[in-house]
Design an enzyme around this catalytic site. Structure first.
Site, mmCIF file in Angstrom:
data_model
loop_
_atom_site.group_PDB
_atom_site.id
_atom_site.type_symbol
_atom_site.label_atom_id
_atom_site.label_comp_id
_atom_site.label_asym_id
_atom_site.label_seq_id
_atom_site.Cartn_x
_atom_site.Cartn_y
_atom_site.Cartn_z
ATOM 1 N N HIS A 27 0.834 -1.208 0.000
ATOM 2 C CA HIS A 27 0.000 0.000 0.000
ATOM 3 C C HIS A 27 0.864 1.251 0.000
ATOM 4 O O HIS A 27 1.929 1.302 0.631
ATOM 5 C CB HIS A 27 -0.960 0.009 1.195
ATOM 6 N N ASP B 280 6.381 1.742 6.893
ATOM 7 C CA ASP B 280 5.017 1.256 6.654
ATOM 8 C C ASP B 280 4.354 2.069 5.552
ATOM 9 O O ASP B 280 3.601 2.984 5.844
ATOM 10 C CB ASP B 280 4.209 1.320 7.945
ATOM 11 N N GLU C 113 4.632 -5.833 4.171
ATOM 12 C CA GLU C 113 4.447 -5.141 5.450
ATOM 13 C C GLU C 113 5.704 -5.270 6.315
ATOM 14 O O GLU C 113 6.465 -6.234 6.183
ATOM 15 C CB GLU C 113 3.249 -5.727 6.202
ATOM 16 N N ASP D 279 -0.649 4.290 0.791
ATOM 17 C CA ASP D 279 -1.206 5.252 1.746
ATOM 18 C C ASP D 279 -0.531 5.114 3.100
ATOM 19 O O ASP D 279 0.004 4.058 3.455
ATOM 20 C CB ASP D 279 -2.726 5.096 1.870
ATOM 21 N N HIS E 154 3.983 4.298 12.366
ATOM 22 C CA HIS E 154 2.896 5.109 12.917
ATOM 23 C C HIS E 154 3.370 6.037 14.032
ATOM 24 O O HIS E 154 2.548 6.742 14.630
ATOM 25 C CB HIS E 154 1.735 4.241 13.432
ATOM 26 N N GLU F 4 -5.236 1.027 2.640
ATOM 27 C CA GLU F 4 -4.956 -0.025 3.618
ATOM 28 C C GLU F 4 -5.051 0.513 5.029
ATOM 29 O O GLU F 4 -5.519 -0.167 5.931
ATOM 30 C CB GLU F 4 -3.564 -0.613 3.370
ATOM 31 N N GLU F 5 -4.627 1.758 5.213
ATOM 32 C CA GLU F 5 -4.647 2.365 6.544
ATOM 33 C C GLU F 5 -6.026 2.902 6.906
ATOM 34 O O GLU F 5 -6.279 3.230 8.062
ATOM 35 C CB GLU F 5 -3.627 3.503 6.625
#
EC number: 3.5.1.18
Length: 380
Positions: free
Chosen positions: A66, A99, A164, A68, A350, A135-136
């Protein structure tokens, strides 16, 4: 040749907070088209996705991921602009560094290096990329819909590696060969509102709920197995009443999440919880929503190839794990039996000052390149 460090920085500099893309996928698409891939742009709602394929014969290996990212939060807490992709002292700092824009860059760089040595690869075999921009977020207009499109086009994936950040402390120490399922629940327990001075005229839902919540939170669903940790239920929110101190509220609501193994289904978990509620004789409403089903790739050629390649490149013996949160592998595994996740160290994902060592990008690129070599050895 594609430089994974330069590409990772360029991807990070596109502030692609879900569902915005800001040209992030265009960067990947340009490189893949230069390598000969046919790209299908797939926009669903406000979300950009794409599927790219090289070749039409043989087994199809898919890199999935992903573009995003989650928001940066309070940017004043960062040591540098979270979308500047600052390169300093051997680290790239920026939102999405691990990520998973670093992983995406390694996938493309590895593919370019592999194909440079195998210019006729597409005559007998296939490679593909499944990339989403959702995805997020709610994950409703991303991988799930791309998979539906692939099915309508009769596209088949034989192997899928999701990039991931699976590594825990060192790159190569952990491979995800499955994930737990996730169910969110909302429980409402109703009573009778009234003045606190007249307890005989009220039915306090907080008092009703206390033993019920205790009973539910102490439930043992299973002991786990060799692939999965024990199923876990955690309450995430409890709310009842307002600011008035002399009013018994009329209802209480509680939110919870269950992470569960392949030994259960969402329906069987709901039945267990309703059994407790019915036994408590409370007036209740229970709503449960599945956000992901569990999956496990117990063995097979992809798991063994990833394990062997990681050990060869890093010198570590990777552990197979199903722990942690959910990923889009929960959707992909329904379409591709051989689905595995492997990527960078995720300890800063994150977080403020998310960052990736430059050295890890080079190592991961080599893992991915050698994985392709192992799965597609030269003929003759």
């Amino acid at each position: 040749m594609v430089d994974p460090v330069a590409l990772a920085r360029a991807l990070i500099q596109a502030p692609s907070v879900t569902p915005m893309d800001h040209g992030c996928q265009d960067l990947l698409i340009r490189h893949l088209e230069d390598l000969g891939f046919t790209v299908h742009r797939l926009r669903f709602g406000h979300v950009e996705n794409f599927y790219a394929r090289l070749g039409s014969k043989g087994r199809n290996f898919t890199f999935a991921g992903h573009t995003d990212v989650v928001g940066a939060g309070d940017t004043s807490r960062w040591s540098s602009d979270p979308f500047a992709a600052t390169l300093e002292e051997g680290y790239i700092t920026g939102r999405g560094a691990v990520d998973m824009k670093g992983g995406l860059a390694c996938m493309v760089a590895a593919t370019a290096r592999f194909l440079a040595a195998r210019p006729h690869f597409a005559q007998q075999h296939s490679l593909s990329f499944l990339i989403t921009g959702d995805e997020e977020g709610d994950a409703l207009d991303g991988t799930l819909k791309v998979l539906q499109w692939l099915e309508s086009q009769q596209e088949k994936m034989d192997y899928c590696l999701v990039g991931e950040p699976t590594s825990a402390a060192q790159l190569g120490d952990c491979i995800k060969n499955g994930r737990r399922g996730s169910v969110n629940g909302r429980l409402t327990i109703r009573g009778v509102q009234g003045h606190v001075a007249y307890p005989h005229l009220v039915d306090n839902p907080i008092h009703r709920a206390a033993p019920v919540l205790a009973a539910i939170s102490s439930m043992t669903f299973d002991q786990g197995d060799r692939f999965f940790q024990p199923t876990s239920l955690q309450f995430t929110a409890v709310q009842s009443g307002g600011s008035a101190t002399n009013v018994v509220p009329g209802e209480l609501t509680a939110g919870f999440n269950i992470r569960f193994s392949a030994m259960h289904t969402p329906e069987s978990l709901e039945a267990r919880i309703r059994q407790v509620l019915d036994g408590a004789e409370v007036d209740y409403d229970l709503q449960m929503m599945t956000s992901g089903l569990p999956f496990i790739t117990e063995g097979g050629p992809l798991v063994e190839a990833v394990k062997a390649t990681v050990a060869q490149v890093t010198g570590l013996e990777p552990q197979l794990s199903t722990g942690g949160g959910t990923s889009d592998a929960r959707f992909i595994s329904r379409h591709c039996v051989q689905t595995v996740e492997f990527g960078l160290v995720g300890s800063t994902m994150h977080k403020v000052d998310e960052r990736v060592p430059v050295a890890d990008l080079e190592v991961l690129t080599e893992v991915y390149r050698r994985l392709l070599e192992r799965l597609y050895p030269p003929q003759g």
